[in-house]
Motif scaffolding. Structure first.
Motif, PDB file in Angstrom:
ATOM      1  N   SER A  61       7.484 -11.137   5.731  1.00  0.00           N
ATOM      2  CA  SER A  61       8.238 -11.531   5.279  1.00  0.00           C
ATOM      3  C   SER A  61       8.350 -12.810   3.796  1.00  0.00           C
ATOM      4  O   SER A  61       9.014 -12.829   2.486  1.00  0.00           O
ATOM      5  N   SER A  62       6.544 -12.905   3.456  1.00  0.00           N
ATOM      6  CA  SER A  62       6.289 -13.308   2.391  1.00  0.00           C
ATOM      7  C   SER A  62       6.016 -12.034   1.318  1.00  0.00           C
ATOM      8  O   SER A  62       5.782 -12.508   0.572  1.00  0.00           O
ATOM      9  N   GLY A  68      -3.250 -12.877  -1.488  1.00  0.00           N
ATOM     10  CA  GLY A  68      -5.267 -12.708  -0.843  1.00  0.00           C
ATOM     11  C   GLY A  68      -5.757 -13.037  -1.637  1.00  0.00           C
ATOM     12  O   GLY A  68      -7.049 -13.293  -1.105  1.00  0.00           O
ATOM     13  N   PHE A  69      -6.136 -12.704  -3.169  1.00  0.00           N
ATOM     14  CA  PHE A  69      -7.308 -12.938  -3.776  1.00  0.00           C
ATOM     15  C   PHE A  69      -6.752 -13.453  -4.762  1.00  0.00           C
ATOM     16  O   PHE A  69      -8.114 -14.153  -5.612  1.00  0.00           O
ATOM     17  N   GLY A  70      -5.437 -14.523  -4.757  1.00  0.00           N
ATOM     18  CA  GLY A  70      -5.604 -15.705  -5.979  1.00  0.00           C
ATOM     19  C   GLY A  70      -4.149 -16.123  -5.626  1.00  0.00           C
ATOM     20  O   GLY A  70      -3.317 -16.068  -5.122  1.00  0.00           O
ATOM     21  N   CYS A  71      -3.494 -16.384  -6.735  1.00  0.00           N
ATOM     22  CA  CYS A  71      -2.330 -16.981  -7.166  1.00  0.00           C
ATOM     23  C   CYS A  71      -1.176 -16.655  -7.907  1.00  0.00           C
ATOM     24  O   CYS A  71      -1.393 -15.579  -8.767  1.00  0.00           O
ATOM     25  N   VAL A  72      -0.185 -16.867  -7.448  1.00  0.00           N
ATOM     26  CA  VAL A  72       1.012 -16.087  -7.978  1.00  0.00           C
ATOM     27  C   VAL A  72       1.742 -17.207  -9.529  1.00  0.00           C
ATOM     28  O   VAL A  72       1.890 -17.902  -8.835  1.00  0.00           O
ATOM     29  N   TYR A  73       1.427 -16.711 -10.451  1.00  0.00           N
ATOM     30  CA  TYR A  73       2.274 -18.067 -11.363  1.00  0.00           C
ATOM     31  C   TYR A  73       3.353 -17.870 -12.411  1.00  0.00           C
ATOM     32  O   TYR A  73       3.926 -16.742 -12.631  1.00  0.00           O
ATOM     33  N   LYS A  74       4.139 -18.768 -12.608  1.00  0.00           N
ATOM     34  CA  LYS A  74       5.661 -18.778 -13.182  1.00  0.00           C
ATOM     35  C   LYS A  74       4.941 -18.472 -14.554  1.00  0.00           C
ATOM     36  O   LYS A  74       4.407 -19.473 -15.239  1.00  0.00           O
ATOM     37  N   ALA A  75       5.640 -18.046 -15.592  1.00  0.00           N
ATOM     38  CA  ALA A  75       4.934 -17.331 -16.869  1.00  0.00           C
ATOM     39  C   ALA A  75       6.293 -17.243 -17.577  1.00  0.00           C
ATOM     40  O   ALA A  75       7.391 -16.804 -17.297  1.00  0.00           O
ATOM     41  N   LYS A  79      -2.647 -13.880 -10.350  1.00  0.00           N
ATOM     42  CA  LYS A  79      -4.347 -13.426 -11.034  1.00  0.00           C
ATOM     43  C   LYS A  79      -5.098 -12.520  -9.402  1.00  0.00           C
ATOM     44  O   LYS A  79      -4.771 -13.619  -8.216  1.00  0.00           O
ATOM     45  N   LEU A  80      -5.425 -11.788  -9.727  1.00  0.00           N
ATOM     46  CA  LEU A  80      -6.957 -11.378  -8.819  1.00  0.00           C
ATOM     47  C   LEU A  80      -7.628 -11.892  -9.010  1.00  0.00           C
ATOM     48  O   LEU A  80      -8.748 -11.346  -9.679  1.00  0.00           O
ATOM     49  N   ASP A  81      -8.490 -13.148  -7.957  1.00  0.00           N
ATOM     50  CA  ASP A  81      -9.889 -13.438  -8.229  1.00  0.00           C
ATOM     51  C   ASP A  81     -11.083 -12.321  -7.823  1.00  0.00           C
ATOM     52  O   ASP A  81     -10.295 -11.410  -6.936  1.00  0.00           O
ATOM     53  N   ASP A 106       4.343  -6.656  -2.675  1.00  0.00           N
ATOM     54  CA  ASP A 106       2.521  -6.147  -3.247  1.00  0.00           C
ATOM     55  C   ASP A 106       2.639  -5.437  -1.659  1.00  0.00           C
ATOM     56  O   ASP A 106       2.450  -4.782  -0.692  1.00  0.00           O
ATOM     57  N   PHE A 107       2.024  -4.231  -2.839  1.00  0.00           N
ATOM     58  CA  PHE A 107       1.130  -2.420  -1.884  1.00  0.00           C
ATOM     59  C   PHE A 107       0.362  -2.587  -2.760  1.00  0.00           C
ATOM     60  O   PHE A 107      -0.236  -1.334  -2.592  1.00  0.00           O
ATOM     61  N   GLY A 108      -0.441  -3.681  -2.376  1.00  0.00           N
ATOM     62  CA  GLY A 108      -2.172  -3.410  -2.521  1.00  0.00           C
ATOM     63  C   GLY A 108      -2.707  -2.652  -1.534  1.00  0.00           C
ATOM     64  O   GLY A 108      -3.904  -1.700  -1.748  1.00  0.00           O
ATOM     65  N   LEU A 109      -2.154  -2.324   0.184  1.00  0.00           N
ATOM     66  CA  LEU A 109      -2.438  -1.957   0.916  1.00  0.00           C
ATOM     67  C   LEU A 109      -1.783  -1.114   1.691  1.00  0.00           C
ATOM     68  O   LEU A 109      -1.830   0.004   2.546  1.00  0.00           O
ATOM     69  N   ALA A 110      -0.314  -0.558   0.743  1.00  0.00           N
ATOM     70  CA  ALA A 110      -0.400   0.960   0.666  1.00  0.00           C
ATOM     71  C   ALA A 110      -0.932   1.838   0.987  1.00  0.00           C
ATOM     72  O   ALA A 110      -1.710   2.115  -0.240  1.00  0.00           O
TER      73      ALA A 110
END
Length: 443
Positions: free
Chosen positions: A280-281, A162-169, A181-183, A295-299
């Motif tokens: 599911s995502s 919702g706020f950015g991408c997820v990158y493989k590191a 990454k939360l922009d 993803d516990f941002g809204l929990a």
């Protein structure tokens, strides 16, 4: 540890010397007055007394001597006991302090690493910091995240949030992780970042995603998770493979793992945690298709619900009707979302589908009238798994899904009851109790 052994040896030597000196003093005539004074000879008796009087004087003197010895023995014993207690206390304090000092360097990294090997790797970098506010969570330097994600290259993107991408590191020794990454830096972004960080710092469960660290760089925030090699359930169900890698038994295992994660949040966390955005995502799968809730941002915790109105948030198609219409949120809201995920696993359809330019239909609305018709149900199943399951199991899963998506929350079962209903449907080797005899029964 060497200092502690030396201290113990020194204490033993002092005790030995102390008791040896006491024993020697009692035997030596020169030192005995210091420890056990002898009775002084009685002055000569000039008056001739009768034999009974002489006997009384001797008995009285012996009694006085015994009283002094007893008093001295009690005093010495008390001193010995006190010295022993003080010595033991000093040894315990010294041992604990030494243990704390020797272990403080490794405690932070091992706790921060969770259940995957990022903790030891983080501890090797001088860029890793810790803050008292975040406790054991590692604060990673931005330059390190740039290096391990190839400067946040598009080729390393795992997904979009919702706020950015997820990158493989990729860290040292080939250890992989996912960096979200939360922009933006807006209020909602900061609030969700802080909320997820605070919750995942204290949550530890096999079916909950593990968080290793975080980073704050100017207006951008980052969260570092364990990498789930098979990505999200949404991608496997609705992506290019269209669910072909997910057999019936694997789908039941995913449902069971998700139910276990929810049960931990609802029943074993104090206060209980409502995820509020189960979909599911947000169900991620590792290389063995073990499912973990992310993803516990809204929990929210149930304790916060009584403090005021909770702003309605979530994803269309998964949000319970009582929460969407009246703002009433409870653990049963997560149960409703779990029912929608169960329908996705059964039918391979998205939670919301477009019927036209301005018309949509939810999976619940489409499936509900047909789920209770046993003659139609087998034809509604995802073609990738159609005719590959025991029909009795199919009917049972469909019945659980129908209960989960009931409009009235009181009619929905507790997640614990759902869990117990799914366990007998999952093979033993996948975490259930079902003994597979014929993997491909006739429909």
């Amino acid at each position: 540890m060497t200092d502690m052994k030396s201290l113990l040896v020194l204490l033993c030597f002092l005790f030995s010397a102390f008791f040896a000196s006491m024993s020697h003093a009692r035997r030596s005539p020169l030192l005995s007055p210091l420890f056990s004074p002898q009775p002084q000879p009685a002055p000569p008796i000039t008056v001739v007394a009768s034999p009974p009087l002489v006997m009384n004087v001797i008995v009285e003197d012996n009694h006085h001597h015994m009283h002094k010895e007893l008093l001295l023995a009690i005093i010495l014993a008390s001193i010995g006991v006190i010295m022993t207690i003080v010595s033991i206390f000093c040894v315990i304090v010294f041992y604990r302090r030494n243990r704390r000092n020797s272990g403080s360097k490794t405690t932070q990294s091992s706790d921060a690493g969770g259940r995957f090997p990022l903790g030891p790797i983080f501890s090797k970098f001088n860029t890793v910091k810790t803050t008292p506010r975040k406790g054991s969570m590692a604060m990673v330097d931005f330059a390190l995240l740039e290096a391990v994600t190839n400067n946040f290259s598009d080729s390393n993107v795992l997904g979009q949030g919702g706020f950015g991408c997820v990158y493989k590191a990729q860290f040292e020794e080939g250890v992989l992780a996912a960096v979200k990454k939360l922009d933006g830096g807006g209020y909602e972004c900061v609030r969700e970042f802080e909320n997820e960080l605070n919750l995942l710092e204290r949550i530890r469960h096999a079916n909950i995603i593990s968080l290793a660290g975080y980073c704050i760089h100017e207006e951008t925030r980052f969260l570092v998770y364990e990498l789930m090699q098979n990505g999200s359930l949404e991608t496997l169900l609705h992506g290019p493979t269209r669910g072909s890698t997910l057999t019936w038994h694997i789908r039941m295992k995913i449902a069971l793992d998700t139910a276990r994660g929810l049960e931990y949040l609802h029943e074993h966390c104090d206060p209980p945690i409502i995820h509020r955005d189960l979909k599911s995502s947000n169900i991620l799968l590792d290389s063995d298709f073990n499912a973990k809730i992310a993803d516990f941002g809204l929990a929210v915790t149930s304790g916060n619900l009584s403090k005021g109105h909770v702003k309605i948030s979530g994803t269309l198609g998964y949000v319970a009707p009582e929460y969407l219409l009246d703002g009433k949120l409870s653990e049963k809201s997560d149960v409703y979302a779990f029912g929608v995920v169960l329908l996705e696993l059964l039918m391979g359809r998205r939670p919301v589908e477009k019927l036209g330019p301005s018309q949509c239909q939810t999976l619940v609305t489409w499936a509900m009238p047909q789920l209770t018709d046993r003659s139609k149900l087998p034809n509604l199943i995802d073609p990738a798994i159609r005719n590959t399951m025991d029909l009795k199991h199919l009917y049972q899963v469909a019945a659980v899904a129908v209960l989960c998506i009931q409009p009235e929350p009181s009619y929905r079962p507790l997640i614990t009851d759902i869990l117990h209903s799914l366990i007998p449907l999952v093979p033993i080797e996948l975490g259930g109790t079902h003994r597979v005899i014929d993997p491909l029964p006739q429909a």
